[in-house]
Design an enzyme around this catalytic site. Structure first.
Site, PDB file in Angstrom:
ATOM      1  N   ILE A  37       0.811  -1.215   0.000  1.00  0.00           N
ATOM      2  CA  ILE A  37       0.000   0.000   0.000  1.00  0.00           C
ATOM      3  C   ILE A  37       0.848   1.271   0.000  1.00  0.00           C
ATOM      4  O   ILE A  37       0.327   2.357  -0.262  1.00  0.00           O
ATOM      5  CB  ILE A  37      -0.983   0.031   1.190  1.00  0.00           C
ATOM      6  CG1 ILE A  37      -0.245   0.089   2.528  1.00  0.00           C
ATOM      7  CG2 ILE A  37      -1.935  -1.152   1.125  1.00  0.00           C
ATOM      8  CD1 ILE A  37      -1.156   0.397   3.708  1.00  0.00           C
ATOM      9  N   ALA A  60      -1.026  -2.581   8.284  1.00  0.00           N
ATOM     10  CA  ALA A  60      -0.326  -1.661   9.175  1.00  0.00           C
ATOM     11  C   ALA A  60       1.046  -2.211   9.527  1.00  0.00           C
ATOM     12  O   ALA A  60       1.271  -3.427   9.490  1.00  0.00           O
ATOM     13  CB  ALA A  60      -1.124  -1.429  10.463  1.00  0.00           C
ATOM     14  N   TYR A  61       1.932  -1.304   9.863  1.00  0.00           N
ATOM     15  CA  TYR A  61       3.223  -1.654  10.470  1.00  0.00           C
ATOM     16  C   TYR A  61       2.980  -1.608  11.973  1.00  0.00           C
ATOM     17  O   TYR A  61       2.788  -0.532  12.540  1.00  0.00           O
ATOM     18  CB  TYR A  61       4.290  -0.648  10.048  1.00  0.00           C
ATOM     19  CG  TYR A  61       5.685  -0.951  10.561  1.00  0.00           C
ATOM     20  CD1 TYR A  61       6.688  -1.373   9.702  1.00  0.00           C
ATOM     21  CD2 TYR A  61       6.014  -0.786  11.910  1.00  0.00           C
ATOM     22  CE1 TYR A  61       7.979  -1.642  10.161  1.00  0.00           C
ATOM     23  CE2 TYR A  61       7.289  -1.052  12.377  1.00  0.00           C
ATOM     24  CZ  TYR A  61       8.261  -1.473  11.499  1.00  0.00           C
ATOM     25  OH  TYR A  61       9.524  -1.736  11.951  1.00  0.00           O
ATOM     26  N   THR A 101      -5.459   2.957  16.060  1.00  0.00           N
ATOM     27  CA  THR A 101      -4.923   2.418  17.301  1.00  0.00           C
ATOM     28  C   THR A 101      -5.126   3.341  18.494  1.00  0.00           C
ATOM     29  O   THR A 101      -5.242   4.569  18.348  1.00  0.00           O
ATOM     30  CB  THR A 101      -3.409   2.151  17.138  1.00  0.00           C
ATOM     31  OG1 THR A 101      -2.849   1.703  18.383  1.00  0.00           O
ATOM     32  CG2 THR A 101      -2.670   3.427  16.729  1.00  0.00           C
ATOM     33  N   TYR A 125       5.407   4.513  16.098  1.00  0.00           N
ATOM     34  CA  TYR A 125       4.214   3.755  15.690  1.00  0.00           C
ATOM     35  C   TYR A 125       2.953   4.606  15.834  1.00  0.00           C
ATOM     36  O   TYR A 125       2.183   4.780  14.881  1.00  0.00           O
ATOM     37  CB  TYR A 125       4.093   2.472  16.505  1.00  0.00           C
ATOM     38  CG  TYR A 125       2.749   1.803  16.368  1.00  0.00           C
ATOM     39  CD1 TYR A 125       2.380   1.190  15.175  1.00  0.00           C
ATOM     40  CD2 TYR A 125       1.831   1.795  17.418  1.00  0.00           C
ATOM     41  CE1 TYR A 125       1.131   0.585  15.032  1.00  0.00           C
ATOM     42  CE2 TYR A 125       0.587   1.193  17.294  1.00  0.00           C
ATOM     43  CZ  TYR A 125       0.241   0.592  16.101  1.00  0.00           C
ATOM     44  OH  TYR A 125      -0.989   0.010  15.969  1.00  0.00           O
ATOM     45  N   TRP A 150      -4.812  -3.354  21.763  1.00  0.00           N
ATOM     46  CA  TRP A 150      -4.325  -4.612  22.338  1.00  0.00           C
ATOM     47  C   TRP A 150      -4.902  -5.830  21.594  1.00  0.00           C
ATOM     48  O   TRP A 150      -5.511  -6.723  22.177  1.00  0.00           O
ATOM     49  CB  TRP A 150      -4.667  -4.691  23.826  1.00  0.00           C
ATOM     50  CG  TRP A 150      -3.988  -3.664  24.688  1.00  0.00           C
ATOM     51  CD1 TRP A 150      -3.473  -2.468  24.306  1.00  0.00           C
ATOM     52  CD2 TRP A 150      -3.764  -3.759  26.109  1.00  0.00           C
ATOM     53  NE1 TRP A 150      -2.935  -1.800  25.384  1.00  0.00           N
ATOM     54  CE2 TRP A 150      -3.097  -2.563  26.504  1.00  0.00           C
ATOM     55  CE3 TRP A 150      -4.073  -4.717  27.068  1.00  0.00           C
ATOM     56  CZ2 TRP A 150      -2.723  -2.319  27.828  1.00  0.00           C
ATOM     57  CZ3 TRP A 150      -3.705  -4.468  28.381  1.00  0.00           C
ATOM     58  CH2 TRP A 150      -3.034  -3.288  28.761  1.00  0.00           C
TER      59      TRP A 150
END
Length: 298
Positions: A37, A60-61, A101, A125, A150
């Site tokens: 992406i 996502a990373y 997140t 992040y 989480w």
């Protein structure tokens, strides 16, 4: 209805693929091996080729500590990537569901975090994910951003599997007990996204940013003890788990001391309420010991 899924190889992507979708619903799954992406042309080409009715970005990373030493990779996937997807969705005239997140918050609030609380991420992040949220908002009005926390499941890399693996080789464990959050099963996130998709297709969309996380708060220590309690029928008595502080367990990335999410808004807008996190944990533990569903395309 056709759904184009980015990030099918991750925890939530795997659960989205494993769901029983309504008849007539087709999910086209892509993962990083087939579609990066961070490459704008690849994203636009996929949407032009597939002509989906809605897109979901579960890519996502997520290596929180490694992101501190690999910021370029984290920003490419977590910020540039969502921006590319949102721009391609705008060009195609389709909506986007994007996963975010709890680490966009600083963790210094007393009480649970609401969607309109100020963001102040502590590390690469969280900062890259928050920038990705803004990129989606800037590019596309028709979006739902789902902030969660989480995340765990019977596949991929996560806290539950790490605890069970460490317990096989360590007589006792030490787990942080001064960070609070909401453990969330990937299957519950997938179910929430499916409900949003259904309402979007039905013309009942309420665009914006929402929180969705397992019901109930816990520390990592609470989470670990619950894992071993529910795994006892398969692995036997739990190991001793000592409660330690964040200072006792230094990591490259700082974590929020409190990232408990207030999920009232998604309940009011979409009627979505997550199960108690301990209930979902029991289902995941059983899945781990009695069988894991196939991944997309396997």
């Amino acid at each position: 209805m056709k759904i184009l899924l980015f990030g099918a190889g991750g925890q939530v992507g795997t659960e989205l693929c494993a769901r029983q979708w309504p008849a007539g619903c087709q999910i086209v799954a892509t993962d990083r091996a087939g579609l990066d992406i961070a490459e704008r042309e690849m994203v636009f080409a996929a949407i032009v080729r597939e002509r989906p009715d809605v897109a979901i970005n579960a890519a996502a990373y997520t290596a929180v500590d490694r992101a501190e030493s690999e910021p370029e990779a984290a920003w490419a996937i977590n910020c540039a990537g969502p921006g590319h997807i949102a721009a391609a969705c705008r060009a195609a005239g389709i909506p986007l569901l994007h996963i975010s997140t709890d680490y966009v918050y600083s963790g210094d609030k007393i009480g649970s975090w609401r969607e309109d609380d100020p963001v102040s991420p502590l590390g690469v992040y969280g900062a890259s994910k928050e920038a990705g949220d803004r990129a989606v908002r800037d590019a596309l009005a028709e979006h739902v951003i789902l902030r969660t926390a989480w995340v765990y499941s019977a596949h991929g890399h996560n806290f539950v599997k790490t605890m069970l693996r460490l317990a096989d080789t360590h007589p006792s464990l030490r787990v942080v007990a001064d960070q609070y959050g909401c453990p969330t099963a990937a299957a519950d996130i997938a179910a929430a996204l499916a409900t949003v998709v259904e309402q979007v297709v039905a013309g009942k969309a309420r665009w914006g940013t929402y929180h969705f996380a397992g019901t109930g708060a816990a520390t990592w220590h609470d989470f670990a003890e619950a894992v071993f309690e529910r795994a006892a029928p398969w692995r036997g008595p739990p190991p001793p788990v000592a409660a330690i502080t964040t200072a006792d367990f230094p990591t490259p990335a700082r974590r929020p001391a409190n990232s408990v999410l207030d999920c009232t808004r998604i309940a009011e807008a979409y009627g979505i309420v997550a199960p108690p996190w301990k209930t979902s944990l029991g289902a995941v533990i059983r899945q781990l010991y009695e069988g894991v569903p196939k991944r997309c395309g396997s």
